[in-house]
Each structure stands twice: as structure tokens, then as C-alpha cells.
Design an enzyme around this catalytic site. Structure first.
Site, PDB file in Angstrom:
ATOM      1  N   ASN A 208       0.845  -1.195   0.000  1.00 17.19           N
ATOM      2  CA  ASN A 208       0.000   0.000   0.000  1.00 17.19           C
ATOM      3  C   ASN A 208       0.881   1.246   0.000  1.00 17.19           C
ATOM      4  O   ASN A 208       2.102   1.137  -0.018  1.00 17.19           O
ATOM      5  CB  ASN A 208      -0.950  -0.021   1.209  1.00 17.19           C
ATOM      6  N   ALA A 274       1.489   0.964  11.690  1.00 23.83           N
ATOM      7  CA  ALA A 274       1.736   0.402  10.360  1.00 23.83           C
ATOM      8  C   ALA A 274       0.434   0.215   9.592  1.00 23.83           C
ATOM      9  O   ALA A 274      -0.624  -0.001  10.189  1.00 23.83           O
ATOM     10  CB  ALA A 274       2.440  -0.942  10.512  1.00 23.83           C
ATOM     11  N   ASP A 278      -4.395  -6.333   4.962  1.00 25.18           N
ATOM     12  CA  ASP A 278      -5.379  -7.181   5.629  1.00 25.18           C
ATOM     13  C   ASP A 278      -5.276  -8.634   5.162  1.00 25.18           C
ATOM     14  O   ASP A 278      -5.616  -9.545   5.893  1.00 25.18           O
ATOM     15  CB  ASP A 278      -6.798  -6.647   5.367  1.00 25.18           C
ATOM     16  N   PHE A 324      -4.353   3.028  15.137  1.00 26.24           N
ATOM     17  CA  PHE A 324      -4.747   4.071  14.200  1.00 26.24           C
ATOM     18  C   PHE A 324      -5.950   3.582  13.387  1.00 26.24           C
ATOM     19  O   PHE A 324      -6.167   2.384  13.260  1.00 26.24           O
ATOM     20  CB  PHE A 324      -3.590   4.415  13.255  1.00 26.24           C
TER      21      PHE A 324
END
Ligand code: CTP
Length: 396
Positions: A208, A274, A278, A324
């Protein structure tokens, strides 16, 4: 904020030395006490008398004081809370990096037992010089805090990085540093940063756009407060944070990140910053897949590192587990759900509705805990990191 603080100011030989006088004035106005040290170069630009007049204290330039038994190079830092080198020339930074103590100022650094803040000042070519870059990296590794110079027209007429930060900026940074609670020393943190890489075959992967900036800044803010940080770092676009309290553990996949994070337990706090993929590829190949073979990927879910930390049994669980969340809508509601599901003490929710925050220096976040939701103004990721470090200091 600086009431009663004792600052040891080292002025080295750069034209920016005249600005140190204004800096002293600001420190004194804020009720700090300042002791001045001039190098031989520094005294070409400002006189001991000018510094003495503003600080109200004797200014030292020599290693040995002919009027007393005091060893200036040792006593000076013992009396201070903080050493500020402004301006710091390339030559002085080279001495710091190499442990050279051949005059009073450099010996003070060598014999010093207090934090050091440096505000460099030099020509742009010197700033870019590879030998200087090595020295600067070394002094930061050794724990010195850098106040970056400005990119501007320099005193020599050339344009670029190298103009010393303005006295107001140095004053602000010093105030911020001295007002921070240094209650994290003796504590240990595990921070994850960057994106994970999930291999498809020996040459291809999924990942990502995470830059790792926010996690790196958090590691730095915690380390600055004396915390020992294990920074488990995936794929990042940001340069690694340099601090003697940070040890970097490079990893690739979510599985590796999970293993590295748990290997570093016990810890007092865990910050999961981080961007963990998934899913991982369950039918990945160890050799390069030829295009004639076609590509059909199968996925299985990755372990949730944050959740695994948040739900550890009490004897192993870090006292604070912080995660996060990036959301586009119902930001704080989703953050609250994540807080519960993953067993966190705090979730920092990024509002990404106005576009991606990946790779940017600025962000807009909400601190969501069980007790409160605190929505912050848009600000730099480094400022979010400082606020989080203070939050942690308060809650541990
Ligand atoms: N995280 C983690 N391990 C994972 C996935 C996420 O540790 N396998 C952590 C991240 O580091 C971050 C938080 O969980 O602290 C972000 O979770 P996020 O990916 O946004 O939430 P999800 O649970 O995946 O939910 P969704 O994608 O539906 O928002």
C-alpha cells in the site's frame, strides 16, 4: 514555560552568531538563565562583553579559568538543564561527531551530561557535503536534537539550505523541549510503521502507499522523552528516524511484523501505526510466475497485530495499546468500534475524506479513548507525534 530553566548557550563562528544575542534576550525575557560560551570563531562575530551584558553572567572562552579551580568544561554542563549550540558550524558539528575536545566548547560537549540542541548555520554546499551529512547523522544518532536551518538566501549570497533557524523558532523548540514531561525514561515501547509487503511470487508483491512518516515521528517523539523504542518497520518512503533510543527492526510481511512485535515484549506501550495488509497471498510462488501461466491469486486474512496486543492477558499486555484508523465517514464512531474490538486504550482516527494522508507531512486526527474524543486541528505529523507522546506520558 522557561521559568527557572538553565540554558548553556554555545556560540560558534558563523555570521548567524549575531542572532544568538536576540535568542538570549528571548530566553531571559522568559525568565530562563543563560550562560554563554564563545568559541574562538564565535568571538569573531560577537564579543564576550555583548553576551555578558545580556546574560548577566561571565562568559567563558577558555578551558581553564585563571581565577578559580573550576574546570569550566565539566562544571558548565552540570549547572545547566540543556545545552544549545546556536549557531552550530559544520566544523563544530564535525568535532561533536568525532569526539574531539580541543577547546572549551567542544570539551563541554564531550564532558556534558545534558541534552544538546543544535541549530546549524553554513553555506548550502557545506550543508550538502557528504562528509557533513555523515557527521550530522552521527550527532543525531548520539542523541543531539536538530533544529533545521532554513532554505533561503544565505549571507554569502548563494541560495539554499543553511541559514540558521530564526531565534523565535529556536526559542519555541527549546521551550517545547524543556516543558515536555520527561517521564518516559526507563520505559519501553514497540512501534510499528510503514506498509507491509505480501509476496505474490519471487519478484512481485502487494502493498500500500503508507510512507511510514507518522510512525517514524512517533518513535522519535517517544525516544526524545527518554523511552527505549523498538521500531518494527515495514516498507517506508521516509528516512529512518535517527536516535540513540531507537532500534529499528526491518520486516517485510504482516506475519514477520507480528513475530517481531511479540518478540520485543514485554513493553510498556505498543503503538500500531503500520498499514498492515489485511490479506496475504495463500498460493504465492517461490519462483517467478511466467505470464503464460496466468495469475489467479488466493487470499487468506493476516493476523491483526494491534488486536493481538490489545487482547493479551494482563500480565503480558503493554499498559497502553494504541492504534490508528483511517476513515472517510463516521470517523469517531468507527474509531470507537475499533477501540473496543481491538482492545485499545486509544485510537487515533485519521480523517481521510479530503484525500489521502499517505506520504503527506500534514494530517487531521481525532484522539478517541473510552473517556473522551479530542478532535485536533490539521497539523504536522510531527506535532501529532509530540501530542501523543505527552498523552502517553500523562497516562502511564
Ligand atoms: N492493524 C494491525 N494488523 C492488521 C491490520 C491492522 O495491527 N492486520 C492495525 C493498524 O496498525 C492500525 C489499525 O490496526 O493501528 C488499523 O486498522 P484498520 O486496518 O483501519 O482497520 P480494520 O480492522 O482493517 O478495519 P477496516 O479496514 O474495515 O476499516
Amino acid at each position: 514555560m522557561l521559568e527557572g530553566k538553565r540554558i548553556l548557550l554555545i556560540v560558534t563562528g558563523s555570521i548567524a552568531a549575531y542572532k544568538s544575542l536576540e535568542l538570549v534576550r528571548q530566553f531571559i525575557k522568559a525568565n530562563a538563565s543563560v550562560e554563554g560560551i564563545l568559541t574562538q570563531g564565535g568571538s569573531q562575530f560577537v564579543t564576550p562583553l555583548a553576551l555578558e551584558t545580556l546574560t548577566g553572567k561571565r562568559v567563558h572562552t577558555q578551558m581553564w579559568d585563571e581565577h578559580s579551580f573550576e574546570m569550566n568544561h565539566i562544571e558548565a554542563s552540570r549547572r545547566a538543564d540543556l545545552i544549545v549550540v546556536a549557531p552550530a558550524t559544520a566544523g563544530f558539528i564535525a568535532k561533536m561527531a568525532n569526539g574531539i575536545g580541543d577547546d572549551l566548547a567542544s570539551s563541554i560537549i564531550l564532558a556534558g551530561n545534558k541534552p544538546v540542541i543544535i541549530a546549524p548555520s553554513m553555506n548550502v554546499e557545506m550543508w550538502d557535503n557528504p562528509a557533513f551529512r555523515r557527521n550530522l547523522e552521527q550527532v543525531q544518532k548520539d542523541g543531539a536534537i536538530l533544529i533545521e536551518p532554513q532554505n533561503d538566501v544565505l549571507a554569502c549570497g548563494e541560495i539554499g539550505m543553511g541559514k540558521m533557524a530564526e531565534p523565535e523558532t529556536i526559542f519555541r523548540e527549546v521551550s517545547k523541549y524543556l516543558s515536555q514531561k520527561k517521564s518516559l525514561s526507563g520505559l519501553k515501547a514497540i512501534v510499528t510503521t510503514g506498509g507491509t509487503i505480501e509476496r505474490i511470487d519471487s519478484v512481485r508483491y502487494l502493498s500500500n502507499f503508507s510512507s511510514g512518516k507518522q510512525g517514524n515521528q512517533i518513535a522519535l517523539a517517544l525516544a526524545t522523552l527518554g523511552c527505549q523504542v523498538s521500531l518494527v518497520s515495514g516498507n517506508t518512503q521516509d528516512s529512518a528516524p535517527l536516535h540513540s533510543n531507537i532500534s529499528i527492526i526491518p520486516v517485510e510481511s504482516a506475519d514477520q511484523m507480528m513475530a517481531a512485535a511479540h518478540k520485543n515484549l514485554p513493553a510498556d506501550l505498543f503503538v500500531g501505526c503500520a498499514a498492515v495488509c489485511d490479506f496475504k497471498v495463500s498460493n504465492k510462488s517461490n519462483k517467478k510466475t511466467k505470464k503464460q501461466e496466468g495469475l489467479e491469486l488466493e487470499f487468506e486474512e493476516n493476523p491483526d497485530i494491534l488486536q493481538s496486543m490489545g487482547t493479551l492477558k494482563a500480565s503480558l499486555r503493554p499498559k497502553l495499546v494504541i492504534g490508528f484508523a483511517a476513515e472517510t465517514n463516521d470517523v469517531t464512531d468507527y474509531a470507537k468500534q475499533k477501540l473496543e474490538k481491538k482492545g485499545c486504550d486509544l485510537v487515533i482516527a485519521n480523517d481521510v475524506s479530503s484525500g489521502a494522508v499517505f506520504g503527506k507531512d500534514d494530517t487531521q486526527v481525532h484522539f478517541v479513548s473510552r473517556e473522551a474524543i479530542n478532535s485536533l486541528e490539521p497539523m504536522k505529523k510531527s506535532e501529532v507525534a509530540d501530542i501523543l507522546a505527552s498523552w502517553i506520558a500523562e497516562h502511564l
